[in-house]
Design a protein around this motif. Sequence first.
Motif, PDB file in Angstrom:
ATOM      1  N   ALA A 264       0.814  -1.216   0.000  1.00 47.48           N
ATOM      2  CA  ALA A 264       0.000   0.000   0.000  1.00 47.48           C
ATOM      3  C   ALA A 264       0.850   1.269   0.000  1.00 47.48           C
ATOM      4  N   SER A 265       2.106   1.146   0.441  1.00 47.99           N
ATOM      5  CA  SER A 265       2.948   2.345   0.561  1.00 47.99           C
ATOM      6  C   SER A 265       4.016   2.452  -0.520  1.00 47.99           C
ATOM      7  N   LEU A 266       4.006   1.539  -1.515  1.00 46.99           N
ATOM      8  CA  LEU A 266       5.028   1.600  -2.567  1.00 46.99           C
ATOM      9  C   LEU A 266       4.909   2.908  -3.346  1.00 46.99           C
ATOM     10  N   PRO A 267       6.024   3.577  -3.603  1.00 46.07           N
ATOM     11  CA  PRO A 267       5.985   4.816  -4.391  1.00 46.07           C
ATOM     12  C   PRO A 267       5.486   4.557  -5.812  1.00 46.07           C
ATOM     13  N   ASP A 268       4.898   5.548  -6.422  1.00 42.40           N
ATOM     14  CA  ASP A 268       4.349   5.437  -7.774  1.00 42.40           C
ATOM     15  C   ASP A 268       5.424   5.829  -8.791  1.00 42.40           C
ATOM     16  N   CYS A 269       6.324   4.897  -9.044  1.00 45.40           N
ATOM     17  CA  CYS A 269       7.408   5.124 -10.001  1.00 45.40           C
ATOM     18  C   CYS A 269       7.954   3.774 -10.451  1.00 45.40           C
ATOM     19  N   PRO A 270       8.655   3.716 -11.590  1.00 46.02           N
ATOM     20  CA  PRO A 270       9.103   2.423 -12.124  1.00 46.02           C
ATOM     21  C   PRO A 270      10.129   1.704 -11.254  1.00 46.02           C
ATOM     22  N   ILE A 271      11.060   2.446 -10.678  1.00 42.36           N
ATOM     23  CA  ILE A 271      12.144   1.852  -9.880  1.00 42.36           C
ATOM     24  C   ILE A 271      12.151   2.499  -8.509  1.00 42.36           C
ATOM     25  N   VAL A 272      12.277   1.674  -7.473  1.00 44.99           N
ATOM     26  CA  VAL A 272      12.365   2.201  -6.111  1.00 44.99           C
ATOM     27  C   VAL A 272      13.720   1.857  -5.518  1.00 44.99           C
ATOM     28  N   GLU A 273      14.112   2.662  -4.569  1.00 45.85           N
ATOM     29  CA  GLU A 273      15.343   2.382  -3.835  1.00 45.85           C
ATOM     30  C   GLU A 273      15.070   2.500  -2.351  1.00 45.85           C
ATOM     31  N   GLY A 274      15.894   1.827  -1.582  1.00 43.28           N
ATOM     32  CA  GLY A 274      15.782   1.902  -0.134  1.00 43.28           C
ATOM     33  C   GLY A 274      17.159   1.850   0.477  1.00 43.28           C
ATOM     34  N   ARG A 275      17.351   2.581   1.561  1.00 44.34           N
ATOM     35  CA  ARG A 275      18.653   2.628   2.217  1.00 44.34           C
ATOM     36  C   ARG A 275      18.465   2.505   3.722  1.00 44.34           C
ATOM     37  N   ALA A 276      19.461   1.940   4.358  1.00 43.79           N
ATOM     38  CA  ALA A 276      19.468   1.845   5.818  1.00 43.79           C
ATOM     39  C   ALA A 276      20.906   1.975   6.276  1.00 43.79           C
ATOM     40  N   GLU A 277      21.257   3.143   6.784  1.00 46.79           N
ATOM     41  CA  GLU A 277      22.627   3.356   7.255  1.00 46.79           C
ATOM     42  C   GLU A 277      22.981   2.411   8.396  1.00 46.79           C
ATOM     43  N   SER A 278      21.963   1.893   9.079  1.00 53.46           N
ATOM     44  CA  SER A 278      22.204   0.936  10.165  1.00 53.46           C
ATOM     45  C   SER A 278      22.792  -0.369   9.646  1.00 53.46           C
ATOM     46  N   GLY A 279      22.601  -0.632   8.337  1.00 52.93           N
ATOM     47  CA  GLY A 279      23.065  -1.893   7.771  1.00 52.93           C
ATOM     48  C   GLY A 279      22.066  -3.022   7.949  1.00 52.93           C
ATOM     49  N   GLN A 280      20.921  -2.755   8.586  1.00 54.89           N
ATOM     50  CA  GLN A 280      19.917  -3.779   8.836  1.00 54.89           C
ATOM     51  C   GLN A 280      18.901  -3.819   7.694  1.00 54.89           C
ATOM     52  N   ILE A 281      18.692  -5.014   7.124  1.00 46.52           N
ATOM     53  CA  ILE A 281      17.746  -5.156   6.019  1.00 46.52           C
ATOM     54  C   ILE A 281      16.346  -4.712   6.435  1.00 46.52           C
ATOM     55  N   SER A 282      15.966  -5.006   7.685  1.00 43.57           N
ATOM     56  CA  SER A 282      14.610  -4.666   8.136  1.00 43.57           C
ATOM     57  C   SER A 282      14.348  -3.168   8.113  1.00 43.57           C
ATOM     58  N   ASP A 283      15.409  -2.365   8.193  1.00 46.75           N
ATOM     59  CA  ASP A 283      15.229  -0.914   8.207  1.00 46.75           C
ATOM     60  C   ASP A 283      15.048  -0.328   6.812  1.00 46.75           C
ATOM     61  N   ILE A 284      15.334  -1.115   5.766  1.00 43.01           N
ATOM     62  CA  ILE A 284      15.212  -0.600   4.404  1.00 43.01           C
ATOM     63  C   ILE A 284      13.763  -0.289   4.054  1.00 43.01           C
ATOM     64  N   TRP A 285      12.837  -1.156   4.523  1.00 44.63           N
ATOM     65  CA  TRP A 285      11.459  -1.066   4.059  1.00 44.63           C
ATOM     66  C   TRP A 285      10.749   0.200   4.507  1.00 44.63           C
ATOM     67  N   ALA A 286      11.218   0.825   5.568  1.00 42.38           N
ATOM     68  CA  ALA A 286      10.583   2.053   6.042  1.00 42.38           C
ATOM     69  C   ALA A 286      11.051   3.272   5.257  1.00 42.38           C
ATOM     70  N   ALA A 287      11.987   3.069   4.314  1.00 45.76           N
ATOM     71  CA  ALA A 287      12.567   4.220   3.626  1.00 45.76           C
ATOM     72  C   ALA A 287      12.573   4.051   2.110  1.00 45.76           C
ATOM     73  N   LEU A 288      11.574   3.358   1.551  1.00 45.64           N
ATOM     74  CA  LEU A 288      11.511   3.181   0.103  1.00 45.64           C
ATOM     75  C   LEU A 288      11.078   4.477  -0.575  1.00 45.64           C
ATOM     76  N   THR A 289      11.832   4.881  -1.575  1.00 43.57           N
ATOM     77  CA  THR A 289      11.521   6.086  -2.341  1.00 43.57           C
ATOM     78  C   THR A 289      11.746   5.789  -3.823  1.00 43.57           C
ATOM     79  N   CYS A 290      11.323   6.712  -4.676  1.00 49.30           N
ATOM     80  CA  CYS A 290      11.627   6.566  -6.099  1.00 49.30           C
ATOM     81  C   CYS A 290      13.129   6.662  -6.303  1.00 49.30           C
ATOM     82  N   ALA A 291      13.664   5.829  -7.195  1.00 49.31           N
ATOM     83  CA  ALA A 291      15.106   5.808  -7.433  1.00 49.31           C
ATOM     84  C   ALA A 291      15.569   7.153  -7.979  1.00 49.31           C
ATOM     85  N   THR A 292      16.715   7.604  -7.488  1.00 43.86           N
ATOM     86  CA  THR A 292      17.253   8.907  -7.873  1.00 43.86           C
ATOM     87  C   THR A 292      18.379   8.807  -8.880  1.00 43.86           C
ATOM     88  N   GLY A 293      18.878   7.596  -9.130  1.00 49.00           N
ATOM     89  CA  GLY A 293      19.996   7.434 -10.050  1.00 49.00           C
ATOM     90  C   GLY A 293      21.304   7.946  -9.488  1.00 49.00           C
TER      91      GLY A 293
END
Length: 387
Positions: free
Chosen positions: A74-103
């Motif tokens: 329900a929260s996926l951004p409306d764009c062809p490619i998404v990216e996610g980052r987590a400076e913590s290094g934890q995979i579980s933290d990526i999902w809270a920060a999905l945005t459209c890919a910036t290249g």
Amino acid sequence: MSRLRSQIFALVITALGLGSALWIATGCGEIEAIERWPSGAALLADTRGLDRLLEQVAQLEGTPLARRAERLRASLPDCPIVEGRAESGQISDIWAALTCATGSADLIALEQARNGWDVALSVPVAGGHGVGTLSISASGDVELELRLPRVAAEGLASFALPGGEATGAAELSESETLFHARVRPQGGLDLASLVPADSQGARLFRLKSELFAGLVLDGVWEIATYLPEEGKAMPRTALALNFSNRAAAVAAMEDFIGNLQESWPVARTFFRLGEADGACLLDLAIMPGLAPCYVATDRALIVGWNPASLRKALDGHSGKRDGLGDSSGAIIHLDRFADADRILSASLRTEASSQPTQYPWTRITAKATPDPSGFRLKFRFESGRGT
């Protein structure tokens, strides 16, 4: 959720998350980056492919994972490619920060790794990065590939990493399996090296014996868990250990049994299956249904949870489409778990769920092979719906 369903769910989650566990365990800093990996954990994904994957996971109704998958869809951004980052290094933290890919330039290496896959993920480990890629077909089949370094993990994880030699044919029956794995680790089977000399395990079970030091084994291990028998409270399970010298292997096993009898008040009972002789410890009832037995075939020691486990393991049947082949691998049959749940619920006199968990896949297969850069693990989650 019944106890078995909880265990099954754990198996599925383990398979889905095996990559991150192995990356951590094996020191993937040795994997060479294509360019420069981003700091922390990072993900690049085709939005439609990621949505299809989350849709499949959401079919695990009644589980926390399914509920989270629905929220993420329900929260996926409306764009062809998404990216996610987590400076913590934890995979579980990526999902809270999905945005459209910036290249951005620091994701070039990850984009090159994606290279036609739906999802690419990098995770920092021990000063480097581990990499995994995933794609999902229109029918729901999932392909997952993990790359591991040349140097194997220390501890138990090393027994899942193969060397270059083939495993040979399966020793155990391939019919009615819930889980079946066969591996020839690159470092052999020195199980005793994992047990500290002054530990309780070494004292009680004499795990520093010749058998567990790997002196009489040829390095291949195989395990299978089968559908439980009607009225029984445990699935049938057997382990096969190939040997290089039958007489030495039998002597080591009998010595191991003798050592057990010094620590436990158990009696050795002679046991035979066809031409294979062995023994049982029928009064070692420290866990449900446990009455361990072994026999020695002409190629392997076969150890069963109880006599019924050995009889099933050596019934000579092959699965119609199973087959581990002669390379290291594993198979989980999700389409048989409902029957297992029903049998165990009846034997334990517990109420089976009126709506058993519906798995989006019928089985999971895993194959592991060495390659020039280290190891390559390939997982396939089969929907059973074709392409």
